[in-house]
Design a protein around this motif. Structure first.
Motif, PDB file in Angstrom:
ATOM      1  N   ASN A  10       0.781  -1.241   0.000  1.00 48.63           N
ATOM      2  CA  ASN A  10       0.000   0.000   0.000  1.00 48.63           C
ATOM      3  C   ASN A  10       0.811   1.289   0.000  1.00 48.63           C
ATOM      4  N   THR A  11       2.106   1.180   0.319  1.00 49.42           N
ATOM      5  CA  THR A  11       2.955   2.379   0.349  1.00 49.42           C
ATOM      6  C   THR A  11       4.365   2.001  -0.090  1.00 49.42           C
ATOM      7  N   GLY A  12       5.143   3.035  -0.378  1.00 44.81           N
ATOM      8  CA  GLY A  12       6.557   2.820  -0.672  1.00 44.81           C
ATOM      9  C   GLY A  12       7.295   2.276   0.547  1.00 44.81           C
ATOM     10  N   THR A  13       6.875   2.712   1.713  1.00 42.93           N
ATOM     11  CA  THR A  13       7.482   2.235   2.955  1.00 42.93           C
ATOM     12  C   THR A  13       7.352   0.713   3.064  1.00 42.93           C
ATOM     13  N   GLU A  14       6.142   0.233   2.822  1.00 43.47           N
ATOM     14  CA  GLU A  14       5.936  -1.221   2.884  1.00 43.47           C
ATOM     15  C   GLU A  14       6.733  -1.936   1.799  1.00 43.47           C
TER      16      GLU A  14
ATOM     17  N   CYS B  74      19.413   9.094   1.113  1.00 42.50           N
ATOM     18  CA  CYS B  74      18.366   8.308   0.449  1.00 42.50           C
ATOM     19  C   CYS B  74      17.274   8.001   1.462  1.00 42.50           C
ATOM     20  N   TYR B  75      16.041   8.266   1.066  1.00 35.78           N
ATOM     21  CA  TYR B  75      14.892   7.983   1.929  1.00 35.78           C
ATOM     22  C   TYR B  75      14.178   6.777   1.343  1.00 35.78           C
ATOM     23  N   HIS B  76      13.982   5.781   2.185  1.00 27.99           N
ATOM     24  CA  HIS B  76      13.314   4.570   1.707  1.00 27.99           C
ATOM     25  C   HIS B  76      12.042   4.311   2.499  1.00 27.99           C
ATOM     26  N   GLY B  77      11.455   5.375   3.057  1.00 27.06           N
ATOM     27  CA  GLY B  77      10.235   5.206   3.836  1.00 27.06           C
ATOM     28  C   GLY B  77      10.523   5.345   5.310  1.00 27.06           C
TER      29      GLY B  77
ATOM     30  N   VAL C 216      19.369   1.570  -2.941  1.00 29.12           N
ATOM     31  CA  VAL C 216      19.690   2.929  -3.403  1.00 29.12           C
ATOM     32  C   VAL C 216      18.500   3.544  -4.131  1.00 29.12           C
ATOM     33  N   GLU C 217      18.370   4.862  -3.997  1.00 27.52           N
ATOM     34  CA  GLU C 217      17.514   5.636  -4.898  1.00 27.52           C
ATOM     35  C   GLU C 217      18.390   5.948  -6.110  1.00 27.52           C
ATOM     36  N   PRO C 218      18.073   5.437  -7.297  1.00 33.34           N
ATOM     37  CA  PRO C 218      18.966   5.645  -8.443  1.00 33.34           C
ATOM     38  C   PRO C 218      19.211   7.131  -8.737  1.00 33.34           C
TER      39      PRO C 218
ATOM     40  N   GLY D 243      16.306  11.579  -4.950  1.00 33.61           N
ATOM     41  CA  GLY D 243      15.176  12.511  -5.023  1.00 33.61           C
ATOM     42  C   GLY D 243      14.741  13.017  -3.664  1.00 33.61           C
ATOM     43  N   ASN D 244      15.329  12.479  -2.617  1.00 29.52           N
ATOM     44  CA  ASN D 244      14.961  12.948  -1.285  1.00 29.52           C
ATOM     45  C   ASN D 244      16.027  13.882  -0.709  1.00 29.52           C
ATOM     46  N   ALA D 245      16.846  14.389  -1.629  1.00 28.26           N
ATOM     47  CA  ALA D 245      17.755  15.484  -1.289  1.00 28.26           C
ATOM     48  C   ALA D 245      17.618  16.509  -2.418  1.00 28.26           C
TER      49      ALA D 245
ATOM     50  N   PHE E  20      16.916  -1.433  -6.219  1.00 31.18           N
ATOM     51  CA  PHE E  20      16.648  -0.064  -6.672  1.00 31.18           C
ATOM     52  C   PHE E  20      15.328   0.369  -6.049  1.00 31.18           C
ATOM     53  N   ASP E  21      15.386   1.423  -5.250  1.00 31.05           N
ATOM     54  CA  ASP E  21      14.149   2.013  -4.744  1.00 31.05           C
ATOM     55  C   ASP E  21      13.670   2.999  -5.802  1.00 31.05           C
ATOM     56  N   GLU E  22      12.727   2.529  -6.612  1.00 31.89           N
ATOM     57  CA  GLU E  22      12.207   3.339  -7.722  1.00 31.89           C
ATOM     58  C   GLU E  22      10.834   3.917  -7.387  1.00 31.89           C
ATOM     59  N   VAL E  23      10.610   4.168  -6.100  1.00 32.06           N
ATOM     60  CA  VAL E  23       9.319   4.735  -5.699  1.00 32.06           C
ATOM     61  C   VAL E  23       9.103   6.089  -6.395  1.00 32.06           C
ATOM     62  N   ILE E  24      10.174   6.865  -6.560  1.00 34.36           N
ATOM     63  CA  ILE E  24      10.050   8.130  -7.313  1.00 34.36           C
ATOM     64  C   ILE E  24      10.315   7.905  -8.805  1.00 34.36           C
ATOM     65  N   THR E  25      11.397   7.195  -9.131  1.00 34.28           N
ATOM     66  CA  THR E  25      11.844   7.145 -10.531  1.00 34.28           C
ATOM     67  C   THR E  25      11.028   6.178 -11.401  1.00 34.28           C
TER      68      THR E  25
ATOM     69  N   GLY F 177       6.108   2.647  -6.297  1.00 39.59           N
ATOM     70  CA  GLY F 177       5.045   3.325  -5.541  1.00 39.59           C
ATOM     71  C   GLY F 177       4.596   4.517  -6.360  1.00 39.59           C
ATOM     72  N   LYS F 178       4.171   5.574  -5.701  1.00 43.70           N
ATOM     73  CA  LYS F 178       3.848   6.868  -6.335  1.00 43.70           C
ATOM     74  C   LYS F 178       3.116   6.727  -7.678  1.00 43.70           C
ATOM     75  N   VAL F 179       3.821   6.903  -8.830  1.00 41.29           N
ATOM     76  CA  VAL F 179       3.142   6.903 -10.138  1.00 41.29           C
ATOM     77  C   VAL F 179       2.339   5.611 -10.339  1.00 41.29           C
TER      78      VAL F 179
HETATM   79  C1  PLP Z   1      12.424   6.920  -2.817  1.00 38.89           C
HETATM   80  C2  PLP Z   1      11.311   6.694  -1.839  1.00 38.89           C
HETATM   81  N1  PLP Z   1      11.163   5.489  -1.273  1.00 38.89           N
HETATM   82  C3  PLP Z   1      10.173   5.224  -0.409  1.00 38.89           C
HETATM   83  C4  PLP Z   1       9.277   6.209  -0.048  1.00 38.89           C
HETATM   84  C5  PLP Z   1       8.171   5.899   0.910  1.00 38.89           C
HETATM   85  O1  PLP Z   1       6.964   5.884   0.220  1.00 38.89           O
HETATM   86  P1  PLP Z   1       5.582   6.132   1.010  1.00 38.89           P
HETATM   87  O2  PLP Z   1       5.593   7.572   1.428  1.00 38.89           O
HETATM   88  O3  PLP Z   1       4.534   5.796   0.010  1.00 38.89           O
HETATM   89  O4  PLP Z   1       5.594   5.202   2.170  1.00 38.89           O
HETATM   90  C6  PLP Z   1       9.390   7.479  -0.612  1.00 38.89           C
HETATM   91  C7  PLP Z   1       8.448   8.545  -0.238  1.00 38.89           C
HETATM   92  O5  PLP Z   1       8.595   9.690  -0.542  1.00 38.89           O
HETATM   93  C8  PLP Z   1      10.432   7.734  -1.524  1.00 38.89           C
HETATM   94  O6  PLP Z   1      10.598   8.939  -2.071  1.00 38.89           O
END
Ligand code: PLP
Length: 429
Positions: free
Chosen positions: A115-119, A143-146, A205-207, A210-212, A238-243, A266-268
């Motif tokens: 349900n979320t990028g965090t999960e 890098c933010y991964h949730g 990694v966030e490729p 995007g969280n900086a 690869f954490d592609e929640v943004i990319t 996630g996201k898109v």
């Molecule tokens: C790269 C990345 N990974 C994970 C997350 C966490 O996603 P969510 O906010 O849907 O839990 C985010 C949220 O901004 C993110 O930018």
């Protein structure tokens, strides 16, 4: 926000503060002195409860690649909502979205919706730990991964170090299993994996960082991560929640030509509704329950609403492939900021990767998190305030990115170009 312009929002926020921590449901939404409340949104525009209209370049922090309330997404959702909103049993949009993800995203043969990028990252890390049999993960500074325990860890002053928790409540014992290395620093990465070879099982990694804001990977950075996971029992996530679906239909793997072992999305993917997903080759994904023993579950996993909105969004992206246009809008506004910096003779830099970009004042180059920290954040605040005054909305932090969407018109771009020129003057002129 200016209380004169946003009086109703101010009133609502006072109520919100009484019943929600900080008056918001997620910390980044807290804008000083108070955030505006949105009444409705359509296309590129946010309409606030105060009657203000803003052109949106925050786009809910990235998901809304087609803009707000895209007609095809709305139609699909309307039809679906009348057919029920949760079944607790499989549904067709869930299957079709899984097939679409497998079709579009390289190296994904099977996918699990959450349900979320965090999960998504929490579950992918659990899977990687199960596959490798190693608890220690390596992540990159900034890098933010949730918001889960394993990744709420940043580096201290050393080049790389065993993590200390970012938040009270994260057990030291958990943080100790997370090693943090500066982004784009191949040398420290190599030294770290070589010295901890026996322990590190997962590299995440966030490729694009995007969280900086927007920090592109150096040409050899992602390649080095791939090389130092190949031929070992380490997995690269690869954490592609943004990319994902933003840099290209196949995301960062396709864009940079680097393969990951597991991918988080996630996201898109949710077309503006809550979603997350992780996927990879059959070999790893078959370990996920109920096929395998790695437990992952969720009442709303693959729910009909999110998968319907996601499917409608990916259908439009596949049909229109709007990536040149998205990048062009970003290029024009980023260019206007660069020209304005030059005009006023101020030091600053604009980083852009396709439809993501950010400006950093007072620094000449931004390659990692410490460069972002060194930027003039007070100037960014003045820049942000000046943009809001001119009807342009971006995230209120230099650690977030501008995003473009297909609904941004030429007129929106012209308004934004003019606004950024004046905002740069107010910020650093
Ligand atoms: C790269 C990345 N990974 C994970 C997350 C966490 O996603 P969510 O906010 O849907 O839990 C985010 C949220 O901004 C993110 O930018």
């Amino acid at each position: 926000m200016d209380p004169e312009r946003f009086p109703k929002s101010k009133e609502l926020f006072e109520r919100a503060e009484r019943v929600m921590p900080g008056g918001v449901s997620s910390p980044v939404r807290r804008v000083e002195p108070f955030p505006f409340f949105v009444d409705r949104a359509e296309g590129s525009r946010l309409y606030t409860v105060d009657g203000e209209v803003l052109i949106d370049f925050c786009l809910a922090f990235g998901p809304l690649i087609l803009g707000h309330a895209h007609p095809e997404v709305v139609e699909a959702l309307k039809e679906r909502v009348e057919a029920g909103t949760a079944y607790g049993t499989p549904c067709v949009p869930e299957l079709e979205l899984a097939e679409t993800v497998v079709d579009l995203v390289p190296n994904v043969e099977k996918v699990r919706f959450v349900n979320t990028g965090t999960e998504a990252t929490a579950s992918a890390i659990r899977l990687a730990r199960a596959v490798t049999g190693k608890d220690v993960i390596l992540k990159f500074e900034g890098c933010y991964h949730g918001a889960h325990d394993a990744v709420l860890v940043k580096a201290g002053s050393g080049a790389s170090e065993i993590g200390a928790p970012d938040s009270p409540g994260v057990p030291e014992a958990v943080a100790r299993n997370t090693v943090v290395v500066p982004f784009n620093d191949v040398e420290t990465f190599v030294e770290t994996v070589e010295s901890m070879d026996e322990e590190i099982g997962t590299v995440i990694v966030e490729p694009v960082l995007g969280n900086a804001g927007c920090v592109p990977p150096d040409p050899d950075f992602l390649k080095a991560l791939r090389e130092y996971c190949d031929g070992t029992d380490r997995l690269l996530i690869f954490d592609e929640v943004i990319t994902g679906f933003r840099l290209s239909l196949g995301g960062a793997q396709e864009y940079f030509g680097i393969d990951a072992d597991l991918v988080c999305l996630g996201k898109v993917l949710g077309g503006g509704t809550p979603i997350g997903a992780f996927g990879g080759p059959e070999e790893y994904m078959s370990e996920v329950a109920p096929e395998g023993k790695v437990y992952q579950a969720g009442t709303f996993n693959g729910n009909p609403l999110s998968t319907t909105a996601g499917l409608a969004t990916l259908r439009v992206l596949k049909r229109e492939e709007p990536y040149d246009r998205l990048s062009d809008v970003a290029r024009r506004i980023a260019g206007a900021i660069e020209d304005a910096l030059e005009d006023v003779g101020a030091v600053g830099v604009v980083n852009r990767v396709e439809s993501m970009f950010q400006v950093y004042f007072g620094v000449e180059e931004v390659r990692d998190y410490s460069d972002v920290n060194a930027a003039d954040h007070d100037a960014f605040k003045r820049f942000h305030r000046a943009l809001v005054e001119r009807g342009v909305w971006i995230a209120g932090s230099n650690f977030e990115s501008w995003f473009t969407c297909t609904a941004h018109s030429d007129e929106d771009v012209e308004v934004a170009e003019e606004a950024v020129v004046e905002a740069v003057r107010e910020a650093v002129g």
